[in-house]
Write a protein that holds these residues in place. Structure first.
Motif, PDB file in Angstrom:
ATOM      1  N   LEU A 194       0.815  -1.218   0.000  1.00  0.00           N
ATOM      2  CA  LEU A 194       0.000   0.000   0.000  1.00  0.00           C
ATOM      3  C   LEU A 194       0.848   1.269   0.000  1.00  0.00           C
ATOM      4  N   LYS A 195       2.075   1.186   0.490  1.00  0.00           N
ATOM      5  CA  LYS A 195       2.928   2.378   0.554  1.00  0.00           C
ATOM      6  C   LYS A 195       3.703   2.618  -0.735  1.00  0.00           C
ATOM      7  N   LYS A 196       3.508   1.733  -1.718  1.00  0.00           N
ATOM      8  CA  LYS A 196       4.124   1.983  -3.018  1.00  0.00           C
ATOM      9  C   LYS A 196       3.482   3.217  -3.645  1.00  0.00           C
ATOM     10  N   LYS A 197       4.285   4.009  -4.324  1.00  0.00           N
ATOM     11  CA  LYS A 197       3.828   5.284  -4.856  1.00  0.00           C
ATOM     12  C   LYS A 197       2.593   5.152  -5.737  1.00  0.00           C
ATOM     13  N   LYS A 198       2.562   4.119  -6.592  1.00  0.00           N
ATOM     14  CA  LYS A 198       1.442   3.954  -7.515  1.00  0.00           C
ATOM     15  C   LYS A 198       0.127   3.633  -6.815  1.00  0.00           C
ATOM     16  N   ASN A 199       0.219   3.216  -5.544  1.00  0.00           N
ATOM     17  CA  ASN A 199      -0.989   2.829  -4.812  1.00  0.00           C
ATOM     18  C   ASN A 199      -1.490   3.906  -3.852  1.00  0.00           C
ATOM     19  N   LEU A 200      -0.776   5.004  -3.732  1.00  0.00           N
ATOM     20  CA  LEU A 200      -1.132   6.029  -2.748  1.00  0.00           C
ATOM     21  C   LEU A 200      -2.309   6.888  -3.211  1.00  0.00           C
ATOM     22  N   ASN A 201      -3.047   7.382  -2.224  1.00  0.00           N
ATOM     23  CA  ASN A 201      -4.190   8.268  -2.496  1.00  0.00           C
ATOM     24  C   ASN A 201      -4.384   9.198  -1.303  1.00  0.00           C
ATOM     25  N   GLU A 202      -3.389  10.021  -1.039  1.00  0.00           N
ATOM     26  CA  GLU A 202      -3.419  10.879   0.142  1.00  0.00           C
ATOM     27  C   GLU A 202      -4.508  11.937   0.062  1.00  0.00           C
ATOM     28  N   LYS A 203      -4.922  12.317  -1.142  1.00  0.00           N
ATOM     29  CA  LYS A 203      -5.950  13.346  -1.301  1.00  0.00           C
ATOM     30  C   LYS A 203      -7.368  12.774  -1.302  1.00  0.00           C
ATOM     31  N   LYS A 204      -7.472  11.453  -1.145  1.00  0.00           N
ATOM     32  CA  LYS A 204      -8.775  10.778  -1.089  1.00  0.00           C
ATOM     33  C   LYS A 204      -9.584  10.990  -2.364  1.00  0.00           C
ATOM     34  N   ASP A 205      -8.886  10.966  -3.484  1.00  0.00           N
ATOM     35  CA  ASP A 205      -9.519  11.119  -4.796  1.00  0.00           C
ATOM     36  C   ASP A 205     -10.285   9.830  -5.121  1.00  0.00           C
ATOM     37  N   MET A 206     -11.533   9.960  -5.536  1.00  0.00           N
ATOM     38  CA  MET A 206     -12.366   8.788  -5.795  1.00  0.00           C
ATOM     39  C   MET A 206     -11.926   7.984  -7.018  1.00  0.00           C
ATOM     40  N   GLU A 207     -11.019   8.537  -7.817  1.00  0.00           N
ATOM     41  CA  GLU A 207     -10.529   7.823  -8.991  1.00  0.00           C
ATOM     42  C   GLU A 207      -9.090   7.337  -8.801  1.00  0.00           C
TER      43      GLU A 207
ATOM     44  N   HIS B 254     -29.017 -16.085   1.734  1.00  0.00           N
ATOM     45  CA  HIS B 254     -28.979 -15.944   3.195  1.00  0.00           C
ATOM     46  C   HIS B 254     -27.596 -16.238   3.767  1.00  0.00           C
ATOM     47  N   SER B 255     -26.648 -16.625   2.906  1.00  0.00           N
ATOM     48  CA  SER B 255     -25.264 -16.826   3.347  1.00  0.00           C
ATOM     49  C   SER B 255     -24.444 -15.545   3.223  1.00  0.00           C
ATOM     50  N   LEU B 256     -25.037 -14.510   2.633  1.00  0.00           N
ATOM     51  CA  LEU B 256     -24.330 -13.243   2.504  1.00  0.00           C
ATOM     52  C   LEU B 256     -24.062 -12.651   3.883  1.00  0.00           C
ATOM     53  N   GLY B 257     -22.821 -12.208   4.081  1.00  0.00           N
ATOM     54  CA  GLY B 257     -22.438 -11.634   5.365  1.00  0.00           C
ATOM     55  C   GLY B 257     -22.161 -10.149   5.256  1.00  0.00           C
ATOM     56  N   LYS B 258     -20.997  -9.742   5.759  1.00  0.00           N
ATOM     57  CA  LYS B 258     -20.645  -8.324   5.784  1.00  0.00           C
ATOM     58  C   LYS B 258     -20.179  -7.838   4.410  1.00  0.00           C
ATOM     59  N   THR B 259     -20.553  -6.607   4.102  1.00  0.00           N
ATOM     60  CA  THR B 259     -20.091  -5.965   2.866  1.00  0.00           C
ATOM     61  C   THR B 259     -18.598  -5.660   2.975  1.00  0.00           C
ATOM     62  N   ILE B 260     -17.871  -5.914   1.903  1.00  0.00           N
ATOM     63  CA  ILE B 260     -16.446  -5.574   1.849  1.00  0.00           C
ATOM     64  C   ILE B 260     -16.339  -4.070   1.622  1.00  0.00           C
ATOM     65  N   LYS B 261     -15.774  -3.368   2.577  1.00  0.00           N
ATOM     66  CA  LYS B 261     -15.692  -1.915   2.496  1.00  0.00           C
ATOM     67  C   LYS B 261     -14.309  -1.484   2.004  1.00  0.00           C
ATOM     68  N   PHE B 262     -14.295  -0.464   1.155  1.00  0.00           N
ATOM     69  CA  PHE B 262     -13.057   0.070   0.606  1.00  0.00           C
ATOM     70  C   PHE B 262     -12.802   1.464   1.163  1.00  0.00           C
ATOM     71  N   TYR B 263     -11.524   1.776   1.381  1.00  0.00           N
ATOM     72  CA  TYR B 263     -11.123   3.043   1.950  1.00  0.00           C
ATOM     73  C   TYR B 263     -10.020   3.674   1.101  1.00  0.00           C
ATOM     74  N   PRO B 264     -10.002   5.012   0.998  1.00  0.00           N
ATOM     75  CA  PRO B 264      -8.925   5.658   0.245  1.00  0.00           C
ATOM     76  C   PRO B 264      -7.576   5.312   0.876  1.00  0.00           C
ATOM     77  N   ASN B 265      -6.596   5.026   0.045  1.00  0.00           N
ATOM     78  CA  ASN B 265      -5.297   4.604   0.570  1.00  0.00           C
ATOM     79  C   ASN B 265      -4.469   5.823   1.000  1.00  0.00           C
ATOM     80  N   CYS B 266      -4.883   6.386   2.117  1.00  0.00           N
ATOM     81  CA  CYS B 266      -4.170   7.524   2.701  1.00  0.00           C
ATOM     82  C   CYS B 266      -3.553   7.081   4.030  1.00  0.00           C
ATOM     83  N   ALA B 267      -2.668   7.890   4.561  1.00  0.00           N
ATOM     84  CA  ALA B 267      -1.934   7.523   5.777  1.00  0.00           C
ATOM     85  C   ALA B 267      -2.864   7.205   6.944  1.00  0.00           C
ATOM     86  N   ALA B 268      -3.934   7.993   7.102  1.00  0.00           N
ATOM     87  CA  ALA B 268      -4.853   7.787   8.213  1.00  0.00           C
ATOM     88  C   ALA B 268      -5.520   6.413   8.155  1.00  0.00           C
TER      89      ALA B 268
END
Length: 227
Positions: free
Chosen positions: A61-74, A207-221
Motif C-alpha cells: 500500500l505504501k508503493k507510490k502507484k498505490n497512494l491516495n493521500e488526497k482521497k480522490d475517488m478515482e 442468506h449466506s451473505l455476510g458483511k459488505t467488503i468496504k473500501f477506503y482511500p489509501n491515505c496515511a490515516a
C-alpha cells in the motif's frame, strides 16, 4: 451362591461401574479440552499470521502507484478482508472507489504477500454493486438488487444479481451466477447460470451473505487504522 458372596459380587459390580463411568467422563473431558486447546492454538496461529500479513500488505500500500493521500475517488482504494474465511485476511487494491474499477488481489502465503489472479474478464463484476463476504461457505460474492424497471408488457420487475467467487490456489474463480427477478405482482423467477433453479437453492446462497467488503482511500490515516 451364598448370600455373602452375592453381596460381595454386587458391591464389586457397583465399584467397577463407578470406575467405568469415571473413566468415560475423564476421556470426554480430555477430548473436550483437546478440542478447545486446538481452537486456541489455531486462533493464536492465525493472529500471528495476520500480524505478518498486515505488515506485508502495508509495504504494498505504501508503493507510490498505490497512494491516495488526497482521497480522490478515482485513485487507489483498499480493503482488508478475509475472502476465503481461513482466519487470515486478504488485501484488495481497487484503482478507484467503486466495484467496477480494476483491482489487484493479494493473500498471505509461505511468509509473504502473494498476488492472486482476479476473475477472468468475462466473469468480472458486471456493474455497480457490492462485494460481500460469505464466511459460512468460505467464499465471497458480487451482489446487486435493483433498480426496478418495467418490461415490454408493463410488468414491474426488481432484478437481483448474485455472483459467487472463490479463492482457489492463486486465482479467483467464479463458481456460480444467480439471478432473481422479483415481480411487482408477487411472482418470482430464479436462475442459476442462466437456467431455472428452485427458490430454496437461490435463498440458501442469498442468506449466506455476510458483511459488505468496504473500501477506503489509501491515505496515511486509513493505513494506520487497518494495517
Amino acid at each position: 451362591m451364598k448370600r455373602s458372596e452375592k453381596k460381595i459380587f454386587a458391591n464389586l459390580f457397583c465399584f467397577l461401574t463407578v470406575i467405568a463411568v469415571a473413566i468415560s467422563i475423564g476421556v470426554s473431558s480430555l477430548s473436550a479440552m483437546s478440542g478447545a486447546q486446538q481452537a486456541v492454538a489455531a486462533e493464536k496461529s492465525n493472529a500471528a499470521k495476520t500480524k505478518h500479513a498486515l505488515k506485508a500488505y502495508r509495504k504494498i500500500l505504501k508503493k507510490k502507484k498505490n497512494l491516495n493521500e488526497k482521497k480522490d475517488m478515482e485513485l487507489p482504494y483498499f480493503s482488508i478482508c478475509d475472502m476465503n474465511a481461513d482466519g487470515v485476511p486478504e488485501l484488495i487494491v481497487s484503482y478507484g472507489e467503486n466495484v467496477i474499477y480494476p483491482k489487484k488481489y493479494y493473500t498471505y502465503k509461505n511468509g509473504k504477500a502473494v498476488a492472486l489472479k482476479g476473475p477472468k474478464d468475462e466473469d468480472n463484476y458486471p456493474c455497480y454493486g457490492s462485494l460481500v463476504l460469505m464466511p459460512s461457505k468460505g467464499t465471497y460474492a458480487f451482489f446487486r438488487g435493483g433498480p426496478a424497471y418495467d418490461d415490454e408488457k408493463g410488468n414491474g420487475i426488481t432484478p437481483h444479481i448474485l455472483m459467487v467467487y472463490k479463492v482457489a490456489g492463486r486465482k479467483i474463480k467464479l463458481l456460480n451466477t444467480f439471478a432473481w427477478d422479483e415481480y411487482a405482482d408477487g411472482r418470482n423467477k430464479f436462475r442459476k447460470n442462466g437456467k431455472p433453479c428452485a427458490e430454496d437453492e437461490y435463498m440458501n446462497v442469498y442468506h449466506s451473505l455476510g458483511k459488505t467488503i468496504k473500501f477506503y482511500p489509501n491515505c496515511a490515516a486509513k493505513r494506520r487504522l487497518f494495517v
